[in-house]
Design an enzyme around this catalytic site. Sequence first.
Site, mmCIF file in Angstrom:
data_model
loop_
_atom_site.group_PDB
_atom_site.id
_atom_site.type_symbol
_atom_site.label_atom_id
_atom_site.label_comp_id
_atom_site.label_asym_id
_atom_site.label_seq_id
_atom_site.Cartn_x
_atom_site.Cartn_y
_atom_site.Cartn_z
ATOM 1 N N GLU A 37 9.041 28.238 -47.539
ATOM 2 C CA GLU A 37 8.093 28.953 -46.798
ATOM 3 C C GLU A 37 8.698 30.097 -45.989
ATOM 4 O OE1 GLU A 37 5.202 27.086 -43.977
ATOM 5 O OE2 GLU A 37 4.405 29.129 -43.057
ATOM 6 N N GLU A 124 -0.570 30.614 -48.528
ATOM 7 C CA GLU A 124 -0.920 29.860 -47.276
ATOM 8 C C GLU A 124 -1.845 30.688 -46.619
ATOM 9 O OE1 GLU A 124 2.022 27.923 -45.145
ATOM 10 O OE2 GLU A 124 2.633 27.226 -46.908
ATOM 11 N N ASP A 154 -3.737 26.253 -44.580
ATOM 12 C CA ASP A 154 -2.629 26.138 -43.661
ATOM 13 C C ASP A 154 -3.131 25.524 -42.156
ATOM 14 O OD1 ASP A 154 -0.237 26.077 -42.390
ATOM 15 O OD2 ASP A 154 -0.068 28.272 -42.412
ATOM 16 N N GLU A 211 3.652 19.645 -41.882
ATOM 17 C CA GLU A 211 4.593 20.364 -41.230
ATOM 18 C C GLU A 211 5.085 19.838 -39.961
ATOM 19 O OE1 GLU A 211 1.582 23.257 -39.778
ATOM 20 O OE2 GLU A 211 2.012 24.481 -41.443
HETATM 21 P P1 C2E Z 1 3.067 28.115 -39.604
HETATM 22 O O1 C2E Z 1 2.400 28.813 -40.906
HETATM 23 O O2 C2E Z 1 2.358 26.776 -39.301
HETATM 24 O O3 C2E Z 1 4.374 27.864 -39.784
HETATM 25 C C1 C2E Z 1 5.201 26.915 -39.447
HETATM 26 C C2 C2E Z 1 5.680 27.348 -38.053
HETATM 27 O O4 C2E Z 1 6.271 25.807 -37.496
HETATM 28 C C3 C2E Z 1 6.785 28.090 -37.944
HETATM 29 O O5 C2E Z 1 6.754 28.676 -36.703
HETATM 30 C C4 C2E Z 1 8.092 27.352 -37.996
HETATM 31 O O6 C2E Z 1 9.475 27.884 -37.367
HETATM 32 C C5 C2E Z 1 7.616 25.810 -37.230
HETATM 33 N N1 C2E Z 1 8.272 24.747 -37.330
HETATM 34 C C6 C2E Z 1 8.824 24.436 -38.522
HETATM 35 N N2 C2E Z 1 9.385 23.399 -38.525
HETATM 36 C C7 C2E Z 1 9.231 23.026 -37.343
HETATM 37 C C8 C2E Z 1 9.577 21.540 -36.659
HETATM 38 O O7 C2E Z 1 10.046 20.710 -37.124
HETATM 39 N N3 C2E Z 1 9.141 21.579 -35.478
HETATM 40 C C9 C2E Z 1 8.533 22.665 -34.633
HETATM 41 N N4 C2E Z 1 8.165 22.220 -33.556
HETATM 42 N N5 C2E Z 1 8.164 23.798 -35.466
HETATM 43 C C10 C2E Z 1 8.433 23.709 -36.532
HETATM 44 P P2 C2E Z 1 7.047 30.458 -36.647
HETATM 45 O O8 C2E Z 1 7.899 30.785 -37.717
HETATM 46 O O9 C2E Z 1 7.069 30.589 -35.479
HETATM 47 O O10 C2E Z 1 5.620 30.582 -37.286
HETATM 48 C C11 C2E Z 1 4.259 30.555 -36.469
HETATM 49 C C12 C2E Z 1 3.173 30.853 -37.266
HETATM 50 O O11 C2E Z 1 3.207 32.311 -37.344
HETATM 51 C C13 C2E Z 1 3.226 30.318 -38.566
HETATM 52 O O12 C2E Z 1 2.654 29.145 -38.411
HETATM 53 C C14 C2E Z 1 2.157 31.363 -39.236
HETATM 54 O O13 C2E Z 1 1.036 31.230 -38.936
HETATM 55 C C15 C2E Z 1 2.425 32.583 -38.615
HETATM 56 N N6 C2E Z 1 3.165 33.616 -39.505
HETATM 57 C C16 C2E Z 1 4.933 33.374 -39.661
HETATM 58 N N7 C2E Z 1 5.078 34.412 -40.552
HETATM 59 C C17 C2E Z 1 3.985 34.928 -40.963
HETATM 60 C C18 C2E Z 1 3.681 36.022 -42.034
HETATM 61 O O14 C2E Z 1 4.419 36.559 -42.535
HETATM 62 N N8 C2E Z 1 2.190 36.523 -42.235
HETATM 63 C C19 C2E Z 1 1.337 35.797 -41.442
HETATM 64 N N9 C2E Z 1 0.142 36.171 -41.734
HETATM 65 N N10 C2E Z 1 1.383 34.962 -40.575
HETATM 66 C C20 C2E Z 1 2.897 34.206 -40.414
HETATM 67 CA CA CA Z 2 1.083 25.661 -40.602
HETATM 68 CA CA CA Z 3 2.176 28.416 -43.010
#
Ligand code: C2E
Ligand code: CA
Ligand code: CA
Length: 525
Positions: A37, A124, A154, A211
């Site tokens: 991802e 997603e 998602d 996730e």
């Molecule tokens: P998401 O799509 O649900 O992405 C998964 C989030 O869970 C990611 O946080 C990831 O770092 C985190 N995560 C992964 N494995 C674990 C784990 O084992 N434990 C915990 N506690 N967390 C874990 P991240 O990178 O901070 O992203 C947060 C949200 O921001 C994402 O949730 C997504 O909704 C949004 N996002 C991130 N990148 C993009 C992007 O390029 N475009 C858009 N539209 N949204 C984005």
């Molecule tokens: Ca998610």
């Molecule tokens: Ca996602």
Amino acid sequence: MIVIDRQQIDRAIECGELVPHFQPLVSLRTGELQGFELLARWRHPERGWIPPEEFIPAAEKDGWIGALTRALLQQSFCAFCCIQTDSILSVNISAVQLHDLTLPEQIHAIAAKCGLPVQRLTIEITESALANDLEQARKTVAALKEMGCKLALDDFGTGYSSLSQLQSLPFDELKVDRSFVGSMIERRDSRKIVAAVVGLGQSLGLCTAAEGVETHEQAAMLRWLGCELGQGWLYGQPVPVGKLDEVVAEIKRKVAAGPPPVVEGLLSHTTLDRLPAQRLAQLQAVYDGAPVGLGFLDRDLRYMAVNRQLANMNGRTMAEHLGRTVQEVIPEMFSKVEPFIRSALRGEAVSGVEMLKPSPDGGEDRNVLLSYEPARDEAGEVVGVAVALVDLTLMKAAQEALRQSEEHFRFMLELLPHIPWIVDPEGRALAVSRRWLDIAGTNGEQWKGFGWLDSLHPDDVEPTKVAMQQAFQTAKPIDLTYRVRSSAEAPWRRFRARGAPRIGPDGKIVCWYGCLDDVKEEPQS
Ligand code: C2E
Ligand code: CA
Ligand code: CA
């Protein structure tokens, strides 16, 4: 939410401050890599790393999410093509972006420029309501799917992602939100939500991904529930492009090292690694085909399922069982079986209890063998009891008939003036009438094997052996005489031994049957 203006973001894009990160998605069953991802990170010159949760909402609200996505895709598609894998790349697209009808074209153009087949992309859909102008969103999505991209919903189960969204667009994958996964071991409600989401995905024919998988215990439980994909720290943190090859190699190493550890107390060690729907079909077939009575009771001792055999044994239809309690269905047995059912509900399996079961229709009582096995859910909690009931009546009757016929036979033989015997093809005694013991003065087991020869007159031993050997070789009937006495003081008595072979299906002699007669008692011919 931090305050970010357009100039700031333009500069960030221009200076390469947006750094794409990649987090692996693996098959929960095999641990094999399925894809990555793409997650946005902002390396701010003054403020350090800014997580997406701080700038994505601003980007959506202020209308620069499109520019951000394009910059991110351009960087990551080209880089992703360079790693040694043909896995899927999942990209997050805010629901608001679906109102941009040019989005599929933009994605297609970037992918083409980088040489990444669009079939390797999963889109997603994240956050915000899709509700306004659903028609336009549908068109965008249709175009994306037409191109060959997959579509994932998602954060399913949170306020943002709902059942109505699931129905409104043609999704291929359902992602269970990490908030449920994170608490599913401790919290029953989270566990049940995860189970329901996975079940929902399966009934709709969608791939399900969980996730936030951080522990082996969570992975085992998800596997048991039938969830296909896992993503989380257990399999790998989000990493920048430079570390992708390392992550791919690490996942391969783990797969080669063998299956994930068995988590005690969870049902992960069961061989039922199929989808719940298949599990049900398997169980139904077992139920219907089993030559034993089978049933399932819930915690209130109600029949949730019965097979035909059990229904027959209880003298009621299957329908008359379902939803009724054991007490209602078999009141005459209830007090006897209740303690065993309660034990099973406490988690102790009860097996092989023999019991006399009154006939439901006033007929003969039945001899039954009962077993009660606790049935547990994904957390090991007892949710009901599996009942198995074997009717032993026929077997018992057959055993009793055999015992009686054997007894008759033995009794009759003892009454005969003859002394029957059986020897094996080499002359070892296998069985002899008890009267032999009186005549030969032996006791206990001395007659067994070749022991019977010891009771013969010393001069008769060799001739007897020779005559028997001849009979064994020719298969002609045995007919010889020898002397036997009951004690050193008793006189020798002469006996005539006659026997015939029993020939097996392979033409070989199985054993010899014969009898001894007191020569003196025979009418002189
Ligand atoms: P998401 O799509 O649900 O992405 C998964 C989030 O869970 C990611 O946080 C990831 O770092 C985190 N995560 C992964 N494995 C674990 C784990 O084992 N434990 C915990 N506690 N967390 C874990 P991240 O990178 O901070 O992203 C947060 C949200 O921001 C994402 O949730 C997504 O909704 C949004 N996002 C991130 N990148 C993009 C992007 O390029 N475009 C858009 N539209 N949204 C984005
Ligand atoms: Ca998610
Ligand atoms: Ca996602």
